[in-house]
Design a protein around this motif. Sequence first.
Motif, PDB file in Angstrom:
ATOM      1  N   VAL A   1      48.723  22.426   3.907  1.00 60.70           N
ATOM      2  CA  VAL A   1      47.979  22.442   2.644  1.00 60.70           C
ATOM      3  C   VAL A   1      47.169  23.729   2.547  1.00 60.70           C
ATOM      4  N   ASN A   2      47.156  24.322   1.367  1.00 60.80           N
ATOM      5  CA  ASN A   2      46.359  25.514   1.102  1.00 60.80           C
ATOM      6  C   ASN A   2      45.160  25.237   0.195  1.00 60.80           C
ATOM      7  N   GLU A   3      45.316  24.309  -0.750  1.00 60.00           N
ATOM      8  CA  GLU A   3      44.247  24.000  -1.682  1.00 60.00           C
ATOM      9  C   GLU A   3      44.545  22.646  -2.317  1.00 60.00           C
ATOM     10  N   ALA A   4      43.493  21.906  -2.674  1.00 62.66           N
ATOM     11  CA  ALA A   4      43.677  20.607  -3.319  1.00 62.66           C
ATOM     12  C   ALA A   4      42.776  20.506  -4.538  1.00 62.66           C
ATOM     13  N   TRP A   5      43.282  19.825  -5.562  1.00 61.16           N
ATOM     14  CA  TRP A   5      42.562  19.652  -6.830  1.00 61.16           C
ATOM     15  C   TRP A   5      42.502  18.173  -7.159  1.00 61.16           C
TER      16      TRP A   5
ATOM     17  N   TRP B   1      44.602  10.429  -8.206  1.00 61.62           N
ATOM     18  CA  TRP B   1      45.580  11.425  -7.773  1.00 61.62           C
ATOM     19  C   TRP B   1      44.936  12.775  -7.471  1.00 61.62           C
ATOM     20  N   VAL B   2      45.482  13.418  -6.456  1.00 58.49           N
ATOM     21  CA  VAL B   2      45.097  14.771  -6.056  1.00 58.49           C
ATOM     22  C   VAL B   2      46.333  15.662  -6.167  1.00 58.49           C
ATOM     23  N   GLY B   3      46.151  16.837  -6.749  1.00 63.39           N
ATOM     24  CA  GLY B   3      47.208  17.832  -6.771  1.00 63.39           C
ATOM     25  C   GLY B   3      47.048  18.765  -5.583  1.00 63.39           C
ATOM     26  N   VAL B   4      48.136  19.011  -4.878  1.00 63.64           N
ATOM     27  CA  VAL B   4      48.083  19.772  -3.626  1.00 63.64           C
ATOM     28  C   VAL B   4      48.947  21.022  -3.735  1.00 63.64           C
ATOM     29  N   LEU B   5      48.329  22.168  -3.472  1.00 59.76           N
ATOM     30  CA  LEU B   5      49.053  23.425  -3.312  1.00 59.76           C
ATOM     31  C   LEU B   5      49.319  23.613  -1.820  1.00 59.76           C
TER      32      LEU B   5
ATOM     33  N   GLY C   1      45.532  30.032  -3.482  1.00 62.00           N
ATOM     34  CA  GLY C   1      44.864  29.140  -4.416  1.00 62.00           C
ATOM     35  C   GLY C   1      45.303  29.393  -5.844  1.00 62.00           C
ATOM     36  N   LEU C   2      44.894  28.491  -6.721  1.00 62.06           N
ATOM     37  CA  LEU C   2      45.194  28.572  -8.145  1.00 62.06           C
ATOM     38  C   LEU C   2      43.921  28.852  -8.928  1.00 62.06           C
TER      39      LEU C   2
END
Length: 303
Positions: A201-205, A211-215, A273-274
């Motif tokens: 995992v690099n980043e989570a939103w 729900w969590v969006g995962v980069l 990251g985004l």
Amino acid sequence: MSLPATTALYRDYCQHPQSAASTKLTFSGVAGYDVYNPTAPFREGERWLMAARVERRDSEASHIRFFHWQGHAEAMLADDLPVFDLQDPFICRIDNDWVLGGVETAPDPDGKGLRWRTQLWQGKSIAALRPLTVGPWGMKDIRLLQLPDKRLLIFTRPQGEIGGRGKIGWLIINSLSELATPLFLQGTLLAQLESESWCGVNEAWLLDEQWVGVLAHVACFDAQGDRHYYAATFRLNFLTGKQTPLRIICSRADLLSGESKREDLRDVIFPGGLYRDGKRCLLFCGASDCEVHWREIPDPFLR
């Protein structure tokens, strides 16, 4: 259950090519050093900042430095902010504090090169960060995200006997005060890739109340031993443990051409990251272990 290989995910991605603008960042104030593996830009006060890994081309001796992002293709060293002898930064907000993470390296006591672990720092400001805790030796890609009820979702990445080449784990704790080195070995592993591939995992939103969006990144070796890294995303329901499949969203070939730290790292991107402002979604990546690029993409977490 048969799990996909990184090469299969990439073949699927290539079936739906998307044209998008990409930009290579220029960093001032660090002449003679490469800058790569950044965080996404974040705002502190009146400045947009980003942290990144800084090192010479022929060295693995790294520092995390902070840069003032100018909003497009340039970033200037913020020399009033601290320097950390770490690699591959990440940053998030927990209880209105900043939490910075980075990878510490040290000689392996068995004489087999380097070993690594994650350091975490906490503070009211970037200038006032102080040590928080460390992860176990052998674990990179620890990430934290605060949930709506103020609990913390922790992503882990064990390797070796438990995680093979690297698998994503997750657990939920009540507060930062519970963080301790053994805790990071308690995560539930996600079944996502076959054993010859690895991911992290690099980043989570936080997307909503469930729900969590995962980069993330997914990676593999080829027959010649060269590395191939791609940016990917998935969603995790932190109430049920349900996950969506990994989906590649960017490859090195999607970015501008550039240099490489070594030939075996040429096809490597590390998604830091985004930047999501409601209008644009910019994916910030380290490229070939020596550059930073961003690419405008469709927001992967908009349904």
